[in-house]
Design a protein around this motif. Structure first.
Motif, PDB file in Angstrom:
ATOM      1  N   PRO A   2       2.826   1.155  12.454  1.00 12.21           N
ATOM      2  CA  PRO A   2       2.023   1.487  11.272  1.00 12.21           C
ATOM      3  C   PRO A   2       2.033   0.365  10.236  1.00 12.21           C
ATOM      4  N   LYS A   3       0.926   0.300   9.533  1.00 16.41           N
ATOM      5  CA  LYS A   3       0.765  -0.723   8.509  1.00 16.41           C
ATOM      6  C   LYS A   3       1.654  -0.378   7.314  1.00 16.41           C
ATOM      7  N   LYS A   4       2.344  -1.355   6.784  1.00 16.33           N
ATOM      8  CA  LYS A   4       3.222  -1.139   5.654  1.00 16.33           C
ATOM      9  C   LYS A   4       2.366  -1.056   4.383  1.00 16.33           C
ATOM     10  N   VAL A   5       2.593   0.040   3.618  1.00 16.70           N
ATOM     11  CA  VAL A   5       1.870   0.244   2.367  1.00 16.70           C
ATOM     12  C   VAL A   5       2.635  -0.477   1.276  1.00 16.70           C
ATOM     13  N   THR A   6       1.936  -1.418   0.664  1.00 17.79           N
ATOM     14  CA  THR A   6       2.593  -2.225  -0.370  1.00 17.79           C
ATOM     15  C   THR A   6       2.336  -1.624  -1.748  1.00 17.79           C
ATOM     16  N   LEU A   7       3.074  -2.088  -2.702  1.00 20.50           N
ATOM     17  CA  LEU A   7       2.904  -1.645  -4.081  1.00 20.50           C
ATOM     18  C   LEU A   7       1.505  -1.991  -4.588  1.00 20.50           C
ATOM     19  N   GLU A   8       1.016  -3.157  -4.231  1.00 23.42           N
ATOM     20  CA  GLU A   8      -0.323  -3.566  -4.647  1.00 23.42           C
ATOM     21  C   GLU A   8      -1.385  -2.613  -4.092  1.00 23.42           C
ATOM     22  N   MET A   9      -1.194  -2.161  -2.865  1.00 24.35           N
ATOM     23  CA  MET A   9      -2.143  -1.229  -2.252  1.00 24.35           C
ATOM     24  C   MET A   9      -2.125   0.115  -2.994  1.00 24.35           C
ATOM     25  N   LYS A  10      -0.937   0.567  -3.370  1.00 25.89           N
ATOM     26  CA  LYS A  10      -0.812   1.821  -4.114  1.00 25.89           C
ATOM     27  C   LYS A  10      -1.470   1.701  -5.485  1.00 25.89           C
ATOM     28  N   ILE A  11      -1.273   0.565  -6.145  1.00 28.65           N
ATOM     29  CA  ILE A  11      -1.888   0.349  -7.456  1.00 28.65           C
ATOM     30  C   ILE A  11      -3.405   0.340  -7.336  1.00 28.65           C
ATOM     31  N   ALA A  12      -3.925  -0.309  -6.307  1.00 24.96           N
ATOM     32  CA  ALA A  12      -5.375  -0.357  -6.096  1.00 24.96           C
ATOM     33  C   ALA A  12      -5.930   1.040  -5.832  1.00 24.96           C
ATOM     34  N   LYS A  13      -5.218   1.815  -5.030  1.00 31.27           N
ATOM     35  CA  LYS A  13      -5.650   3.184  -4.731  1.00 31.27           C
ATOM     36  C   LYS A  13      -5.635   4.031  -6.001  1.00 31.27           C
ATOM     37  N   ARG A  14      -4.590   3.857  -6.814  1.00 29.60           N
ATOM     38  CA  ARG A  14      -4.502   4.593  -8.076  1.00 29.60           C
ATOM     39  C   ARG A  14      -5.686   4.246  -8.977  1.00 29.60           C
ATOM     40  N   GLU A  15      -6.073   2.997  -9.024  1.00 34.22           N
ATOM     41  CA  GLU A  15      -7.206   2.574  -9.844  1.00 34.22           C
ATOM     42  C   GLU A  15      -8.507   3.210  -9.368  1.00 34.22           C
ATOM     43  N   LYS A  16      -8.663   3.338  -8.039  1.00 28.69           N
ATOM     44  CA  LYS A  16      -9.861   3.992  -7.501  1.00 28.69           C
ATOM     45  C   LYS A  16      -9.898   5.455  -7.926  1.00 28.69           C
ATOM     46  N   TYR A  17      -8.729   6.112  -7.867  1.00 24.91           N
ATOM     47  CA  TYR A  17      -8.648   7.507  -8.313  1.00 24.91           C
ATOM     48  C   TYR A  17      -8.996   7.617  -9.799  1.00 24.91           C
ATOM     49  N   LYS A  18      -8.484   6.686 -10.586  1.00 23.67           N
ATOM     50  CA  LYS A  18      -8.744   6.692 -12.019  1.00 23.67           C
ATOM     51  C   LYS A  18     -10.238   6.536 -12.288  1.00 23.67           C
ATOM     52  N   GLU A  19     -10.900   5.624 -11.578  1.00 23.32           N
ATOM     53  CA  GLU A  19     -12.337   5.428 -11.731  1.00 23.32           C
ATOM     54  C   GLU A  19     -13.108   6.693 -11.370  1.00 23.32           C
ATOM     55  N   LYS A  20     -12.703   7.340 -10.281  1.00 27.40           N
ATOM     56  CA  LYS A  20     -13.350   8.579  -9.843  1.00 27.40           C
ATOM     57  C   LYS A  20     -13.202   9.674 -10.904  1.00 27.40           C
ATOM     58  N   ILE A  21     -11.992   9.783 -11.445  1.00 28.82           N
ATOM     59  CA  ILE A  21     -11.730  10.789 -12.480  1.00 28.82           C
ATOM     60  C   ILE A  21     -12.605  10.526 -13.699  1.00 28.82           C
ATOM     61  N   GLU A  22     -12.675   9.284 -14.137  1.00 27.72           N
ATOM     62  CA  GLU A  22     -13.480   8.945 -15.312  1.00 27.72           C
ATOM     63  C   GLU A  22     -14.956   9.202 -15.064  1.00 27.72           C
ATOM     64  N   LYS A  23     -15.424   8.909 -13.867  1.00 25.14           N
ATOM     65  CA  LYS A  23     -16.831   9.165 -13.524  1.00 25.14           C
ATOM     66  C   LYS A  23     -17.114  10.666 -13.556  1.00 25.14           C
ATOM     67  N   ASN A  24     -16.243  11.452 -12.934  1.00 29.32           N
ATOM     68  CA  ASN A  24     -16.418  12.902 -12.923  1.00 29.32           C
ATOM     69  C   ASN A  24     -16.330  13.483 -14.335  1.00 29.32           C
TER      70      ASN A  24
END
Length: 123
Positions: A2-24
């Motif tokens: 399995p691909k190792k999930v890095t901190l940078e990947m988690k931060i990027a995913k969190r930012e996508k969630y934040k954008e989605k929340i703000e749009k909604n």
């Protein structure tokens, strides 16, 4: 492996969630604002109706007891009238009428017992 999930990947995913929340949030805000405005309007109208009812009672009480009495004096006089044995029959009639009004209000509400699925009705 399995691909190792890095901190940078988690931060990027969190930012996508934040954008989605703000749009909604931006899309739903007009609906929230309309709901709040209508809710305030309804509450104001209900308060006006309640005040109108209180004013009618006040006007009648003033016409009977006069304007020079304090609220405490009006309460004492009203209690004397209500507790006078000569008015006992009338007081009982008022209580029956109030119970009847409350019963008719409760009949108007749908209860699970009154649903067609149960076959029960209240009469």
């Amino acid at each position: 492996m399995p691909k190792k999930v890095t901190l940078e990947m988690k931060i990027a995913k969190r930012e996508k969630y934040k954008e989605k929340i703000e749009k909604n949030r931006a899309e739903i805000q007009p609906t929230i604002d309309a709901y709040n405005a209508l809710d305030a309007e309804i509450k104001a109208e209900l308060a006006q109706l309640e005040q109108k009812k209180r004013n009618a009672v006040y006007d009648h009480v003033i016409s009977v007891f006069g304007e020079s009495l304090s609220p405490e004096e009006v309460i004492v006089k009203f209690d004397r009238i209500m507790n006078d044995n000569r008015n006992k029959g009338f007081i009982e009639q008022l209580k029956r009428e109030q119970a009847k009004r409350e019963k008719s209000v409760n009949i108007g509400k749908n209860s699970p017992e009154d649903s067609p699925a149960t076959g029960k009705t209240t009469s």
